[in-house]
Design an enzyme around this catalytic site. Structure first.
Site, short mmCIF file in Angstrom:
data_model
loop_
_atom_site.label_atom_id
_atom_site.label_comp_id
_atom_site.label_asym_id
_atom_site.label_seq_id
_atom_site.Cartn_x
_atom_site.Cartn_y
_atom_site.Cartn_z
N GLY A 8 22.27 -11.23 72.18
CA GLY A 8 23.32 -10.22 71.99
C GLY A 8 23.55 -9.44 73.27
O GLY A 8 23.78 -8.22 73.24
N GLY A 11 26.90 -7.11 73.93
CA GLY A 11 27.24 -6.00 73.02
C GLY A 11 27.08 -4.64 73.68
O GLY A 11 26.85 -4.53 74.89
N GLN A 12 27.18 -3.59 72.85
CA GLN A 12 27.15 -2.22 73.37
C GLN A 12 25.86 -1.93 74.14
O GLN A 12 25.89 -1.40 75.25
CB GLN A 12 27.30 -1.19 72.24
CG GLN A 12 27.54 0.23 72.75
CD GLN A 12 27.10 1.33 71.77
OE1 GLN A 12 26.46 1.07 70.77
NE2 GLN A 12 27.47 2.55 72.09
N ILE A 34 26.97 -15.50 72.20
CA ILE A 34 27.59 -16.48 71.30
C ILE A 34 28.97 -16.84 71.85
O ILE A 34 29.61 -16.00 72.50
CB ILE A 34 27.70 -15.96 69.84
CG1 ILE A 34 28.35 -14.57 69.80
CG2 ILE A 34 26.37 -15.96 69.14
CD1 ILE A 34 28.74 -14.11 68.40
N ILE A 54 21.75 -16.24 67.13
CA ILE A 54 20.47 -15.88 66.49
C ILE A 54 20.26 -16.60 65.16
O ILE A 54 19.13 -16.72 64.68
CB ILE A 54 20.36 -14.34 66.34
CG1 ILE A 54 18.91 -13.95 66.09
CG2 ILE A 54 21.30 -13.84 65.21
CD1 ILE A 54 18.59 -12.52 66.37
N TYR A 142 23.28 -2.33 55.97
CA TYR A 142 22.75 -2.11 57.32
C TYR A 142 21.33 -1.53 57.23
O TYR A 142 20.39 -2.02 57.86
CB TYR A 142 23.68 -1.15 58.06
CG TYR A 142 23.30 -0.85 59.49
CD1 TYR A 142 23.38 -1.83 60.47
CD2 TYR A 142 22.91 0.44 59.87
CE1 TYR A 142 23.07 -1.55 61.79
CE2 TYR A 142 22.61 0.73 61.19
CZ TYR A 142 22.69 -0.27 62.14
OH TYR A 142 22.38 0.02 63.45
N LYS A 146 17.65 -3.04 58.26
CA LYS A 146 16.82 -2.34 59.25
C LYS A 146 15.43 -2.06 58.71
O LYS A 146 14.43 -2.29 59.40
CB LYS A 146 17.49 -1.04 59.71
CG LYS A 146 18.71 -1.25 60.59
CD LYS A 146 18.36 -2.03 61.84
CE LYS A 146 19.54 -2.27 62.75
NZ LYS A 146 19.25 -3.27 63.82
C1 AKB Z 1 25.89 2.87 63.43
O1 AKB Z 1 26.56 3.92 63.34
O2 AKB Z 1 25.99 1.93 62.63
C2 AKB Z 1 24.88 2.77 64.55
C3 AKB Z 1 23.55 3.30 64.15
C4 AKB Z 1 23.32 4.74 64.07
O3 AKB Z 1 22.65 2.55 63.92
N1 AKB Z 1 25.38 3.44 65.70
#
Ligand code: AKB
Length: 317
Positions: A8, A11-12, A34, A54, A142, A146
């Site tokens: 990656g 990316g940012q 990618i 990945i 998300y 995590k």
């Molecule tokens: C998001 O906003 O999804 C990310 C983070 C805080 O993990 N910047």
């Protein structure tokens, strides 16, 4: 010397971290990407790159073997708002991809850094000065990826001895590569609007506090945790790190000191607002400070000065 693979890399975080790692280390620093997100310019010219999706463990293994990689930075992920719209893909990349990476790391003896996030916490977590070890019951995909990633990384350390380490990143603010689809993105976009002389439409409601960090501090954290003396680490996946917590009015007023006519209005995005409301206001990073001497350098004031100077320079050309 280290040989490093960044998954990656365009990316940012990856686009800046790859360049910094190439400055800091003499070995191979391989920019994994990618198709469709190829490295360009200095990122392409300054070192080796390889196609590493990945979700394809063979591609990870091939790059690790070819460049004798000993450390992997796994930065592949969908950010929170996008992940909520594509939960199946978010799991495939976030957890399936992490599993592939950890398996290659186990077989080929690599250390692995995988960022976690303030998104690994949920509405049941203490909101202010959130402790290192506390309730983690996120309500977003998300967050689910995590917190599962933290557990899986700790499992590979205790079960197989894979040197896994991680930090929980707050919203990251940078003038280099914009983020895509995060809940904290507003804190980047606001600087772009101010530097361009445009009115900013804020998708997050006034009074919504979240932890944020300037990218140079985040990059240093990612490198320092991997350099930390393992004998001092009580925790591994993942450490709370923090530098500033603010709400939209605070950053707006701070920018107005340098751009007096700057205007902002609110048009709250219900998806992002619901995610933000489920996250902590601020994290307690005492463990990171004690176990590997973490210390941020930028506060809101220093970040605003630097962001506006860099962006105004760019838009002047
Ligand atoms: C998001 O906003 O999804 C990310 C983070 C805080 O993990 N910047």
């Amino acid at each position: 010397m280290k040989n490093i693979l960044i998954i990656g890399s365009t990316g940012q975080i990856g686009s800046e971290l790859t360049m910094l790692l190439r400055k800091n280390y003499t070995g191979n620093v391989v920019a994994g990407y990618i198709p469709g997100a190829e490295p360009k310019g200095e990122l392409k010219e300054s070192g080796p790159s390889a196609i590493v999706d990945i979700t394809n463990s063979q591609q990870i293994a091939d790059a690790v073997t070819k460049y004798q990689v000993d450390t992997i930075y796994n930065l592949a992920a969908l950010l929170s708002a996008v992940a909520e719209n594509k939960p199946q893909l978010a799991w495939k990349i976030g957890l399936g991809g992490l599993f592939n990476t950890l398996e290659v790391a186990r077989e080929k003896n690599c250390a692995v850094f995988t960022p976690s996030s303030i998104g690994s916490f949920g509405p049941g977590t203490p909101k202010d000065k959130t402790p290192q070890d506390t309730i983690q019951r996120p309500k977003t995909m998300y967050g689910v990826t995590k917190v599962s990633g933290e557990l899986l990384s700790d499992y590979y350390f205790t079960r197989f001895g894979v040197d896994t380490r991680s930090v929980r990143f707050p919203g990251l603010i940078s003038y280099v590569t914009p983020p895509g689809g995060g809940t904290t993105d507003y804190a980047v976009d606001i600087y772009y609007s101010a530097a361009k002389g445009e009115k900013f439409v804020c998708p997050i409601a006034a009074g919504t506090y979240m932890d944020m960090m300037y990218m140079p501090d985040a990059l240093r954290a990612a490198i320092e945790i991997m350099e930390a003396d393992p004998a001092r680490l009580v925790h591994r996946n993942s450490f709370n790190i923090a530098s500033m917590s603010f709400e939209p009015e605070t950053i707006y007023q701070n920018i107005r000191k340098y751009v007096p006519g700057f205007e902002m209005e609110y048009q709250v995005d219900p998806l992002r607002q619901a995610i933000a409301d489920s996250w902590p206001n601020s994290l307690d990073d005492t463990c990171a400070r004690e176990e590997w001497d973490w210390k941020p350098e930028y506060d809101l004031e220093a970040m605003t000065k630097d962001m506006l100077a860099k962006l105004k320079q760019r838009f002047a050309h």
